[in-house]
Design a protein around this motif. Structure first.
Motif, PDB file in Angstrom:
ATOM      1  N   SER A   1       0.869  -1.192   0.000  1.00 21.87           N
ATOM      2  CA  SER A   1       0.000   0.000   0.000  1.00 21.87           C
ATOM      3  C   SER A   1       0.894   1.226   0.000  1.00 21.87           C
ATOM      4  CB  SER A   1      -0.921   0.000   1.220  1.00 21.87           C
ATOM      5  OG  SER A   1      -1.869  -1.033   1.118  1.00 21.87           O
ATOM      6  N   ILE A   2       1.376   1.560  -1.189  1.00 22.78           N
ATOM      7  CA  ILE A   2       2.279   2.700  -1.363  1.00 22.78           C
ATOM      8  C   ILE A   2       1.443   3.954  -1.564  1.00 22.78           C
ATOM      9  CG2 ILE A   2       4.126   3.668  -2.794  1.00 22.78           C
ATOM     10  CD1 ILE A   2       4.648   0.680  -3.687  1.00 22.78           C
ATOM     11  N   PRO A   3       1.705   5.016  -0.789  1.00 23.74           N
ATOM     12  CA  PRO A   3       0.929   6.248  -0.985  1.00 23.74           C
ATOM     13  C   PRO A   3       1.312   6.950  -2.288  1.00 23.74           C
ATOM     14  CG  PRO A   3       2.300   6.399   1.004  1.00 23.74           C
ATOM     15  CD  PRO A   3       2.610   5.110   0.332  1.00 23.74           C
TER      16      PRO A   3
ATOM     17  N   ILE B   1      -6.083  17.911  -3.133  1.00 21.69           N
ATOM     18  CA  ILE B   1      -4.956  16.998  -3.281  1.00 21.69           C
ATOM     19  C   ILE B   1      -5.405  15.688  -2.640  1.00 21.69           C
ATOM     20  CG2 ILE B   1      -2.516  16.594  -2.782  1.00 21.69           C
ATOM     21  CD1 ILE B   1      -3.159  19.082  -4.607  1.00 21.69           C
ATOM     22  N   ILE B   2      -5.369  14.623  -3.411  1.00 20.23           N
ATOM     23  CA  ILE B   2      -5.949  13.354  -2.992  1.00 20.23           C
ATOM     24  C   ILE B   2      -4.845  12.317  -2.798  1.00 20.23           C
ATOM     25  CG2 ILE B   2      -7.556  11.522  -3.642  1.00 20.23           C
ATOM     26  CD1 ILE B   2      -8.837  13.715  -5.557  1.00 20.23           C
ATOM     27  N   GLU B   3      -4.876  11.653  -1.655  1.00 22.85           N
ATOM     28  CA  GLU B   3      -3.937  10.566  -1.400  1.00 22.85           C
ATOM     29  C   GLU B   3      -4.642   9.247  -1.674  1.00 22.85           C
ATOM     30  OE1 GLU B   3      -1.430   8.398   2.182  1.00 22.85           O
ATOM     31  OE2 GLU B   3      -1.973  10.504   2.424  1.00 22.85           O
ATOM     32  N   LYS B   4      -3.966   8.380  -2.412  1.00 20.48           N
ATOM     33  CA  LYS B   4      -4.466   7.041  -2.712  1.00 20.48           C
ATOM     34  C   LYS B   4      -3.371   6.042  -2.378  1.00 20.48           C
ATOM     35  CE  LYS B   4      -7.552   8.477  -6.418  1.00 20.48           C
ATOM     36  NZ  LYS B   4      -8.786   7.816  -6.021  1.00 20.48           N
ATOM     37  N   GLN B   5      -3.674   4.778  -2.526  1.00 25.94           N
ATOM     38  CA  GLN B   5      -2.717   3.706  -2.273  1.00 25.94           C
ATOM     39  C   GLN B   5      -2.583   2.862  -3.538  1.00 25.94           C
ATOM     40  OE1 GLN B   5      -1.280   3.425   0.930  1.00 25.94           O
ATOM     41  NE2 GLN B   5      -2.349   5.361   1.249  1.00 25.94           N
ATOM     42  N   CYS B   6      -1.399   2.290  -3.724  1.00 25.44           N
ATOM     43  CA  CYS B   6      -1.190   1.383  -4.853  1.00 25.44           C
ATOM     44  C   CYS B   6      -0.180   0.315  -4.482  1.00 25.44           C
ATOM     45  CB  CYS B   6      -0.736   2.155  -6.090  1.00 25.44           C
ATOM     46  SG  CYS B   6       0.930   2.840  -5.956  1.00 25.44           S
TER      47      CYS B   6
ATOM     48  N   THR C   1      -4.442   2.406  -8.880  1.00 24.66           N
ATOM     49  CA  THR C   1      -4.524   2.536  -7.431  1.00 24.66           C
ATOM     50  C   THR C   1      -5.419   1.424  -6.884  1.00 24.66           C
ATOM     51  OG1 THR C   1      -6.391   4.050  -7.633  1.00 24.66           O
ATOM     52  CG2 THR C   1      -4.179   5.033  -7.507  1.00 24.66           C
ATOM     53  N   HIS C   2      -5.432   1.271  -5.587  1.00 25.72           N
ATOM     54  CA  HIS C   2      -6.271   0.243  -4.964  1.00 25.72           C
ATOM     55  C   HIS C   2      -7.738   0.392  -5.345  1.00 25.72           C
ATOM     56  CE1 HIS C   2      -2.846  -1.151  -2.924  1.00 25.72           C
ATOM     57  NE2 HIS C   2      -3.125  -0.830  -1.674  1.00 25.72           N
TER      58      HIS C   2
ATOM     59  N   SER D   1       1.768  10.925  -8.529  1.00 25.71           N
ATOM     60  CA  SER D   1       3.163  10.903  -8.100  1.00 25.71           C
ATOM     61  C   SER D   1       3.226  10.504  -6.630  1.00 25.71           C
ATOM     62  CB  SER D   1       3.801  12.286  -8.290  1.00 25.71           C
ATOM     63  OG  SER D   1       5.121  12.299  -7.789  1.00 25.71           O
ATOM     64  N   THR D   2       4.361   9.956  -6.239  1.00 31.61           N
ATOM     65  CA  THR D   2       4.600   9.698  -4.818  1.00 31.61           C
ATOM     66  C   THR D   2       5.046  10.985  -4.123  1.00 31.61           C
ATOM     67  OG1 THR D   2       6.872   9.038  -5.309  1.00 31.61           O
ATOM     68  CG2 THR D   2       5.219   7.272  -5.158  1.00 31.61           C
TER      69      THR D   2
END
Length: 191
Positions: A95-97, A106-111, A120-121, A132-133
């Motif tokens: 689960s990389i942000p 600005i939206i944070e997701k996981q992948c 993304t997840h 981008s990370t």
């Protein structure tokens, strides 16, 4: 709920797009869009669209035959089987942000794996110019995008104002002609 990760909220979203992909050994890109779960390529993202509520498959009208040629098991599956797979929760090895933006948000997701053509997840395709990370990079993109939108809108306003000025000048000319005609020919009525 159909979810396009960059634009809609993730509330109450739990879709087994990955479970579906793994179950049918889908080698093409799989992503979640407003249309549904899309199976596609780098050129056409929706070669096949699956309705997550009904399990119905819809092939692209221009590029058809993918299901029959590559994924006959998916073609033979019942809509109920497809919906059950979509309803199953996905599991991820990592689960990389990653970050993206939608207007000022600005939206944070996981992948699991960063970068295109990974998703993304929640099934959103991570395009290189919008994910981008590095959160600071995404904020810079959002600011640049907003500045470009302002510049473009100002240019369009200027164009419309110039066009309006031209139309007002044209109208003034027509009104002047009408006055001259009325003065030169006061007794002649319009037909």
């Amino acid at each position: 709920m159909i979810f396009d990760g960059a634009t809609d909220k993730k509330e109450d979203f739990d879709m087994g797009w990955k479970t579906l992909k793994e179950h049918f050994d889908i080698e093409h890109f799989v992503q979640v869009t407003k249309k549904g779960i899309c199976i596609g390529s780098g050129f056409v993202h929706d070669l096949v669209t699956i309705d997550p509520k009904t399990g119905a498959l819809q092939e692209n009208q221009t590029f058809h035959g993918l299901i029959r040629e590559k994924y006959p098991a998916l073609l033979k599956a019942t809509p109920q089987e497809i919906v059950a797979l979509i309803a199953a929760p996905d599991t991820f090895a990592a689960s990389i942000p990653v970050y993206t933006y939608d207007g000022i948000k600005i939206i944070e997701k996981q992948c699991e794996i960063v970068g295109w053509p990974n998703v993304t997840h929640d099934g959103c395709m991570m395009y290189e110019n919008s994910f981008s990370t590095d959160k600071a990079q995404v904020i810079a993109w959002a600011k640049r995008n907003t500045a470009s939108a302002i510049e473009c809108t100002c240019n369009r306003i200027e164009e419309f104002e110039q066009e309006l000025l031209t139309l007002k000048q044209r109208l003034a000319g027509y009104e002047a002609e009408q006055i001259e005609l009325e003065v030169a020919h006061p007794t002649t009525e319009q037909v």
